[in-house]
Design a protein around this motif. Structure first.
Motif, PDB file in Angstrom:
ATOM      1  N   ALA A  62       0.754  -1.365  -0.121  1.00 22.78           N
ATOM      2  CA  ALA A  62       0.092   0.307   0.249  1.00 22.78           C
ATOM      3  C   ALA A  62       0.880   1.406  -0.234  1.00 22.78           C
ATOM      4  O   ALA A  62       0.558   2.480  -0.829  1.00 22.78           O
ATOM      5  CB  ALA A  62      -1.239  -0.151   1.433  1.00 22.78           C
ATOM      6  N   ARG A  63       1.756   0.892   0.230  1.00 18.35           N
ATOM      7  CA  ARG A  63       2.802   2.510   0.668  1.00 18.35           C
ATOM      8  C   ARG A  63       4.256   2.200  -0.832  1.00 18.35           C
ATOM      9  O   ARG A  63       4.729   3.625  -0.960  1.00 18.35           O
ATOM     10  CB  ARG A  63       3.508   1.981   1.332  1.00 18.35           C
ATOM     11  N   ARG A  64       4.139   1.187  -1.810  1.00 20.69           N
ATOM     12  CA  ARG A  64       4.484   1.043  -2.660  1.00 20.69           C
ATOM     13  C   ARG A  64       3.844   1.612  -3.949  1.00 20.69           C
ATOM     14  O   ARG A  64       2.519   0.973  -3.917  1.00 20.69           O
ATOM     15  CB  ARG A  64       5.426   0.205  -2.959  1.00 20.69           C
ATOM     16  N   ALA A  65       4.638   2.198  -4.736  1.00 23.13           N
ATOM     17  CA  ALA A  65       4.277   2.021  -5.959  1.00 23.13           C
ATOM     18  C   ALA A  65       3.716   1.276  -6.877  1.00 23.13           C
ATOM     19  O   ALA A  65       2.718   1.049  -7.447  1.00 23.13           O
ATOM     20  CB  ALA A  65       5.033   3.459  -7.151  1.00 23.13           C
ATOM     21  N   GLY A  66       4.862   0.550  -6.655  1.00 20.07           N
ATOM     22  CA  GLY A  66       4.679  -1.086  -8.001  1.00 20.07           C
ATOM     23  C   GLY A  66       5.829  -1.774  -7.326  1.00 20.07           C
ATOM     24  O   GLY A  66       6.209  -2.167  -6.215  1.00 20.07           O
ATOM     25  N   PRO A  67       5.321  -3.388  -8.130  1.00 26.08           N
ATOM     26  CA  PRO A  67       6.330  -4.784  -7.280  1.00 26.08           C
ATOM     27  C   PRO A  67       7.990  -4.428  -8.248  1.00 26.08           C
ATOM     28  O   PRO A  67       7.898  -3.671  -8.995  1.00 26.08           O
ATOM     29  CB  PRO A  67       5.063  -5.688  -7.935  1.00 26.08           C
ATOM     30  N   ALA A  68       8.511  -5.312  -6.732  1.00 23.59           N
ATOM     31  CA  ALA A  68       9.846  -4.302  -6.802  1.00 23.59           C
ATOM     32  C   ALA A  68      10.835  -4.700  -8.087  1.00 23.59           C
ATOM     33  O   ALA A  68      11.319  -4.200  -9.179  1.00 23.59           O
ATOM     34  CB  ALA A  68      10.833  -5.384  -6.080  1.00 23.59           C
ATOM     35  N   LEU A  69       9.834  -5.527  -9.369  1.00 21.09           N
ATOM     36  CA  LEU A  69      10.308  -6.161 -10.303  1.00 21.09           C
ATOM     37  C   LEU A  69       9.658  -5.737 -12.126  1.00 21.09           C
ATOM     38  O   LEU A  69       9.115  -5.987 -12.695  1.00 21.09           O
ATOM     39  CB  LEU A  69      10.844  -7.624 -10.715  1.00 21.09           C
ATOM     40  N   GLY A  70       8.736  -4.162 -11.100  1.00 26.81           N
ATOM     41  CA  GLY A  70       7.788  -3.640 -12.098  1.00 26.81           C
ATOM     42  C   GLY A  70       6.365  -3.798 -12.355  1.00 26.81           C
ATOM     43  O   GLY A  70       6.688  -4.961 -12.012  1.00 26.81           O
ATOM     44  N   GLY A  71       5.825  -3.224 -12.839  1.00 23.26           N
ATOM     45  CA  GLY A  71       4.091  -3.581 -13.251  1.00 23.26           C
ATOM     46  C   GLY A  71       3.480  -3.514 -12.385  1.00 23.26           C
ATOM     47  O   GLY A  71       4.141  -2.342 -12.013  1.00 23.26           O
ATOM     48  N   SER A  72       2.296  -3.640 -11.621  1.00 21.34           N
ATOM     49  CA  SER A  72       1.792  -2.399 -10.858  1.00 21.34           C
ATOM     50  C   SER A  72       1.224  -3.601  -9.787  1.00 21.34           C
ATOM     51  O   SER A  72       1.080  -4.808 -10.496  1.00 21.34           O
ATOM     52  CB  SER A  72       0.839  -2.392 -11.485  1.00 21.34           C
TER      53      SER A  72
END
Lengths: 144, 145
Positions: A62-72
């Protein structure tokens, strides 16, 4: 390539956890569901233990823009319940009780599950292939 | 402390491993770790777009516990019933049910409940109830499992 490596890592840790927890043993799963028999509470510890890291993970997500490896991140779950959710869960629970295997442990135990395990997996795949027309029919009946 | 069974501790440890696996899959790959969805997408071809991720997940799921078997002093068994009719019926029900419901114990149970998803909670209540009823009917009334 990184996505594939982290998928294998997650799958491997999932499989290890299923074996360690005892959830690949059908007698432990049926023992949990058998409330009026020799009830075995192990599954509650497994589910509780599994939910804890995920409670933290959803907070991080919830506090991050997206997953560490990209995408959403996955979309917010649909609030609507629907007939397929309820009917599907009842059918799944019935099969889970009959044999004591759900999809994760059924796949994880492939190497030692013997003929019974393979027959279960083939039947499960057949059920998955049969599901889409059933889903459409349930939707149509519900809309009528 | 005698009332605490070793199986419960192993259950908790294994559960934490399962939840950590789901957390990795979410925070790195951005995906819900649902066993039925990962397989189902390959079976009905709806998830072929990321077949490599799905395949790698399933390969890890099969290979890692297989490599751990020698760590156990006694033979590991699923103790699955020898009644193949029951096995086939159970497999079909699990396959159809998880696809209609869009999830199983891992997707709805672990990933859904932990984000307070109403769908995950409702699914879990219904599959637990159905499983419990099947035990009553097929074990205690009919005596076939």
């Amino acid at each position: 390539m990184q996505r594939v490596m982290f998928s294998a890592l997650a799958g491997g840790l999932f499989g290890a956890g299923l074996l360690v927890s005892g959830m690949t043993d059908t007698t432990k799963v049926q023992g949990w569901l058998d409330v009026f028999g020799a009830w075995d509470p192990t599954l509650a510890f497994v589910l509780g233990g599994a939910i804890l890291p995920m409670l933290v993970a959803w907070q991080i997500a919830a506090r991050r823009a997206g997953p560490a490896l990209g995408g959403s991140f996955p979309n917010k779950p649909d609030a609507r319940l629907g007939h397929n959710l309820v009917l599907g869960s009842v059918l799944f629970g019935a099969g889970w009780g009959l044999v004591g295997l759900c999809p994760g442990p059924a796949i994880a135990s492939l190497s030692w599950g013997g003929t019974g395990g393979i027959v279960f997996l083939i039947s499960m795949v057949a059920g998955m292939l049969a599901a889409p027309p059933i889903r459409t029919r349930v939707d149509r009946l519900a809309a009528a | 402390m005698d009332f605490i069974q070793p199986d419960w501790i192993w259950g908790l440890v294994g559960g934490l491993m399962i939840g950590t696996a789901a957390a990795i899959f979410l925070l790195f790959n951005g995906r819900i770790m649902g066993a039925s969805g990962i397989v189902g997408g390959l079976v009905d071809r709806s998830g072929l777009g990321n077949w490599a991720e799905r395949g790698a997940f399933l390969a890890g799921l099969v290979v890692v516990p297989a490599l751990m078997l020698p760590l156990y002093a006694t033979e590991v068994s699923t103790n699955i019933t020898s009644n193949l009719g029951i096995v086939i019926a159970g497999g079909l029900l699990v396959g159809i049910g998880t696809r209609l419901a869009n999830g199983c114990t891992s997707g709805h149970g672990v990933c859904g409940i932990s984000r307070f998803s109403l769908r995950g909670i409702v699914a879990t209540v219904f599959y637990l109830l159905a499983g419990g009823l099947v035990m009553v009917l097929f074990r205690h009334v009919l005596g076939v499992i």
